[in-house]
Design a protein around this motif. Structure first.
Motif, PDB file in Angstrom:
ATOM      1  N   LEU A 135      11.389   0.482  -5.794  1.00 35.94           N
ATOM      2  CA  LEU A 135      10.664   1.018  -6.949  1.00 35.94           C
ATOM      3  C   LEU A 135       9.229   1.355  -6.586  1.00 35.94           C
ATOM      4  O   LEU A 135       8.679   2.379  -7.020  1.00 35.94           O
ATOM      5  CB  LEU A 135      10.697   0.015  -8.101  1.00 35.94           C
ATOM      6  N   ASP A 136       8.584   0.493  -5.793  1.00 40.68           N
ATOM      7  CA  ASP A 136       7.211   0.749  -5.359  1.00 40.68           C
ATOM      8  C   ASP A 136       7.132   2.026  -4.537  1.00 40.68           C
ATOM      9  O   ASP A 136       6.220   2.843  -4.706  1.00 40.68           O
ATOM     10  CB  ASP A 136       6.684  -0.434  -4.541  1.00 40.68           C
ATOM     11  N   ALA A 137       8.094   2.191  -3.627  1.00 39.67           N
ATOM     12  CA  ALA A 137       8.104   3.389  -2.777  1.00 39.67           C
ATOM     13  C   ALA A 137       8.288   4.650  -3.624  1.00 39.67           C
ATOM     14  O   ALA A 137       7.629   5.670  -3.395  1.00 39.67           O
ATOM     15  CB  ALA A 137       9.217   3.273  -1.742  1.00 39.67           C
ATOM     16  N   LEU A 138       9.163   4.560  -4.625  1.00 41.19           N
ATOM     17  CA  LEU A 138       9.380   5.704  -5.505  1.00 41.19           C
ATOM     18  C   LEU A 138       8.118   6.032  -6.289  1.00 41.19           C
ATOM     19  O   LEU A 138       7.767   7.207  -6.467  1.00 41.19           O
ATOM     20  CB  LEU A 138      10.538   5.396  -6.466  1.00 41.19           C
ATOM     21  N   HIS A 139       7.404   4.993  -6.738  1.00 42.60           N
ATOM     22  CA  HIS A 139       6.160   5.216  -7.480  1.00 42.60           C
ATOM     23  C   HIS A 139       5.134   5.909  -6.601  1.00 42.60           C
ATOM     24  O   HIS A 139       4.425   6.829  -7.046  1.00 42.60           O
ATOM     25  CB  HIS A 139       5.610   3.878  -7.973  1.00 42.60           C
ATOM     26  N   GLN A 140       5.027   5.493  -5.344  1.00 45.41           N
ATOM     27  CA  GLN A 140       4.056   6.100  -4.430  1.00 45.41           C
ATOM     28  C   GLN A 140       4.400   7.557  -4.147  1.00 45.41           C
ATOM     29  O   GLN A 140       3.506   8.409  -4.054  1.00 45.41           O
ATOM     30  CB  GLN A 140       4.011   5.293  -3.132  1.00 45.41           C
ATOM     31  N   GLU A 141       5.696   7.849  -4.028  1.00 50.81           N
ATOM     32  CA  GLU A 141       6.113   9.235  -3.807  1.00 50.81           C
ATOM     33  C   GLU A 141       5.724  10.111  -5.000  1.00 50.81           C
ATOM     34  O   GLU A 141       5.240  11.236  -4.842  1.00 50.81           O
ATOM     35  CB  GLU A 141       7.619   9.295  -3.580  1.00 50.81           C
ATOM     36  N   ALA A 182       3.347   9.510  -7.155  1.00 48.47           N
ATOM     37  CA  ALA A 182       1.886   9.618  -7.220  1.00 48.47           C
ATOM     38  C   ALA A 182       1.375  10.646  -6.232  1.00 48.47           C
ATOM     39  O   ALA A 182       0.439  11.411  -6.526  1.00 48.47           O
ATOM     40  CB  ALA A 182       1.264   8.252  -6.953  1.00 48.47           C
ATOM     41  N   ALA A 183       1.982  10.684  -5.030  1.00 52.52           N
ATOM     42  CA  ALA A 183       1.546  11.632  -4.010  1.00 52.52           C
ATOM     43  C   ALA A 183       1.865  13.065  -4.397  1.00 52.52           C
ATOM     44  O   ALA A 183       1.171  14.008  -3.991  1.00 52.52           O
ATOM     45  CB  ALA A 183       2.208  11.287  -2.677  1.00 52.52           C
ATOM     46  N   ALA A 184       2.944  13.239  -5.186  1.00 51.05           N
ATOM     47  CA  ALA A 184       3.362  14.590  -5.586  1.00 51.05           C
ATOM     48  C   ALA A 184       2.564  15.133  -6.758  1.00 51.05           C
ATOM     49  O   ALA A 184       2.637  16.327  -7.058  1.00 51.05           O
ATOM     50  CB  ALA A 184       4.843  14.583  -5.942  1.00 51.05           C
ATOM     51  N   MET A 185       1.759  14.299  -7.402  1.00 48.57           N
ATOM     52  CA  MET A 185       0.972  14.763  -8.556  1.00 48.57           C
ATOM     53  C   MET A 185      -0.174  15.652  -8.083  1.00 48.57           C
ATOM     54  O   MET A 185      -0.758  15.388  -7.025  1.00 48.57           O
ATOM     55  CB  MET A 185       0.413  13.569  -9.336  1.00 48.57           C
ATOM     56  N   PRO A 186      -0.487  16.719  -8.825  1.00 42.39           N
ATOM     57  CA  PRO A 186      -1.571  17.630  -8.417  1.00 42.39           C
ATOM     58  C   PRO A 186      -2.916  16.908  -8.416  1.00 42.39           C
ATOM     59  O   PRO A 186      -3.176  16.033  -9.235  1.00 42.39           O
ATOM     60  CB  PRO A 186      -1.524  18.733  -9.473  1.00 42.39           C
ATOM     61  N   LYS A 187      -3.766  17.287  -7.439  1.00 42.17           N
ATOM     62  CA  LYS A 187      -5.090  16.697  -7.333  1.00 42.17           C
ATOM     63  C   LYS A 187      -5.993  17.248  -8.419  1.00 42.17           C
ATOM     64  O   LYS A 187      -5.867  18.393  -8.854  1.00 42.17           O
ATOM     65  CB  LYS A 187      -5.704  17.003  -5.960  1.00 42.17           C
ATOM     66  N   ARG A 188      -6.971  16.443  -8.830  1.00 49.51           N
ATOM     67  CA  ARG A 188      -7.967  16.918  -9.794  1.00 49.51           C
ATOM     68  C   ARG A 188      -8.933  17.873  -9.100  1.00 49.51           C
ATOM     69  O   ARG A 188      -9.410  17.587  -8.008  1.00 49.51           O
ATOM     70  CB  ARG A 188      -8.753  15.751 -10.371  1.00 49.51           C
ATOM     71  N   THR A 189      -9.220  18.998  -9.742  1.00 45.80           N
ATOM     72  CA  THR A 189     -10.173  19.971  -9.184  1.00 45.80           C
ATOM     73  C   THR A 189     -11.569  19.605  -9.597  1.00 45.80           C
ATOM     74  O   THR A 189     -11.805  19.076 -10.681  1.00 45.80           O
ATOM     75  CB  THR A 189      -9.843  21.383  -9.683  1.00 45.80           C
ATOM     76  N   GLU A 190     -12.523  19.913  -8.692  1.00 49.14           N
ATOM     77  CA  GLU A 190     -13.912  19.612  -9.005  1.00 49.14           C
ATOM     78  C   GLU A 190     -14.427  20.543 -10.093  1.00 49.14           C
ATOM     79  O   GLU A 190     -14.043  21.703 -10.177  1.00 49.14           O
ATOM     80  CB  GLU A 190     -14.781  19.774  -7.759  1.00 49.14           C
ATOM     81  N   THR A 191     -15.292  20.041 -10.916  1.00 50.89           N
ATOM     82  CA  THR A 191     -15.879  20.835 -11.995  1.00 50.89           C
ATOM     83  C   THR A 191     -16.790  21.897 -11.413  1.00 50.89           C
ATOM     84  O   THR A 191     -17.648  21.612 -10.566  1.00 50.89           O
ATOM     85  CB  THR A 191     -16.679  19.937 -12.949  1.00 50.89           C
ATOM     86  N   ASN A 210       1.265   0.295 -14.928  1.00 54.49           N
ATOM     87  CA  ASN A 210       2.305   1.249 -14.516  1.00 54.49           C
ATOM     88  C   ASN A 210       2.651   1.071 -13.051  1.00 54.49           C
ATOM     89  O   ASN A 210       3.807   1.163 -12.651  1.00 54.49           O
ATOM     90  CB  ASN A 210       1.855   2.685 -14.771  1.00 54.49           C
ATOM     91  N   TYR A 211       1.640   0.784 -12.238  1.00 53.18           N
ATOM     92  CA  TYR A 211       1.927   0.572 -10.804  1.00 53.18           C
ATOM     93  C   TYR A 211       2.770  -0.654 -10.612  1.00 53.18           C
ATOM     94  O   TYR A 211       3.665  -0.696  -9.771  1.00 53.18           O
ATOM     95  CB  TYR A 211       0.627   0.433 -10.024  1.00 53.18           C
ATOM     96  N   GLY A 212       2.514  -1.704 -11.427  1.00 52.92           N
ATOM     97  CA  GLY A 212       3.264  -2.945 -11.261  1.00 52.92           C
ATOM     98  C   GLY A 212       4.671  -2.864 -11.786  1.00 52.92           C
ATOM     99  O   GLY A 212       5.534  -3.632 -11.392  1.00 52.92           O
TER     100      GLY A 212
END
Length: 348
Positions: free
Chosen positions: A301-307, A309-318, A344-346
């Motif tokens: 489950l932890d590994a799936l959560h990290q995957e 999280a990594a696939a989420m788009p990065k925040r762009t700078e203002t 959520n991580y836990g």
């Protein structure tokens, strides 16, 4: 005791265990009581076999009182009729017709749709003053009440006697098991019959019928409490009632073992830096939802959560001109949002 004559009120000359007995009676009865009933059937249909209470007690490594208790249970279920002489000595046992006995009824559901469930706990029924007087005349009950009075340190009142008789007559606890129940509760500082009844009901629901099984349950209970205290860093105090309820829920209702419960408590400390049964419960609830049964399942489950999280788009700078004051990425979270992310991580 002398040999006892076994006979029946029908002409069937073979050993038969009716389906009705299996469906409606056996599933609800103490396993040791079932053994005694089946052995009686065996003896009934073999004229070469002798029968006595002492013989049956030796065969099953029980006391004679345990065998008598089993016989009285089946008499109460209207499957046997016990016959006594003028000296109140048991002289005969008559097998009654199972199909005509006014006992438990078969549920109106097919065998294919039946599901295994936890043992049903019969409701508590208080005995009248006359019934209490009658029951107190029985030697085994006199001994049982005497031992309870010794541990509690005072004469039993009606409420306490009703509770003890409920454990014996309805929950089918043996005298030894009731003695151990009272002794162990008093040793822990709990002399309330209400507390003892909670323990008795938990044993009944868990199918505990012997002292050895009760001791094994107590050892598991102590092991779990010790593990939770260690994971939470709790020292110098016992758990309060609501904390014990959480632990019992994690073990009994969620079905988690010591390792998984400890992992949730340790993760709680890493996340919020304090012992929180509510936070640990939210983690375990989520693990139960994801069918976690081992530490490797948690790692997956932890590994799936990290995957994810990594696939989420990065925040762009203002966009906009930077100066010396804001020439770095500004943080835009608050503490409540941080706690949600940690949770959520836990739990994801």
């Amino acid at each position: 005791m002398a040999d006892i004559t076994l006979h029946r009120d029908s002409e069937i000359q073979r050993t038969v265990v009716p389906n009705y007995f299996i469906d409606a009676y056996m599933v609800h009865a103490n396993g040791e009581y079932v053994k005694v009933y089946l052995y009686l059937l065996r003896c009934m249909n073999d004229p070469t076999m002798s029968f006595s209470i002492s013989d049956v007690a030796d065969k099953f490594e029980h006391t004679e009182k345990d065998i008598i208790r089993a016989l009285k249970y089946w008499e109460k279920m209207h499957l046997l009729r016990l016959e006594f002489d003028e000296n109140k000595e048991l002289t005969g046992i008559c097998f009654l017709d199972v199909a005509s006995a006014p006992g438990p009824q078969i549920p109106a559901v097919s065998m294919q749709t039946r599901k295994s469930t936890a043992p049903e706990v019969p409701p508590r029924e208080n005995y009248s003053a006359a019934e209490l007087r009658r029951l107190k005349e029985e030697a085994d009950i006199q001994e049982l009440l005497f031992v309870a009075e010794h541990y509690l340190g005072h004469p039993l009142n009606a409420t306490e006697m009703n509770a003890i008789l409920y454990w014996k007559e309805s929950l089918n606890f043996s005298g030894d098991l009731i003695d151990y129940l009272v002794e162990s509760c008093v040793a822990k500082g709990h002399k309330s019959v209400h507390y003892m009844e909670k323990v008795a009901l938990s044993w009944a629901k868990a199918g505990i019928t012997t002292v050895s099984a009760a001791k094994e349950e107590a050892n598991r209970h102590n092991e779990l409490h010790t593990a939770v205290k260690k994971a939470f860093g709790i020292q110098g105090r016992d758990f309060v009632p609501y904390e014990k309820e959480y632990i019992n829920t994690w073990q009994k209702d969620y079905g988690f073992n010591v390792e998984i419960i400890s992992a949730a408590c340790e993760r709680t400390i890493r996340a919020i830096h304090q012992a929180s049964f509510e936070y640990a419960d939210s983690i375990l609830k989520n693990w139960k939802k994801h069918h976690v049964v081992s530490l490797s399942d948690i790692q997956a489950l932890d590994a799936l959560h990290q995957e994810r999280a990594a696939a989420m788009p990065k925040r762009t700078e203002t966009a906009g001109k930077k100066n010396r004051f804001n020439d770095f990425t500004q943080r835009s979270y608050d503490t409540s949002q941080l706690e949600k992310e940690l949770l959520n991580y836990g739990t994801n």
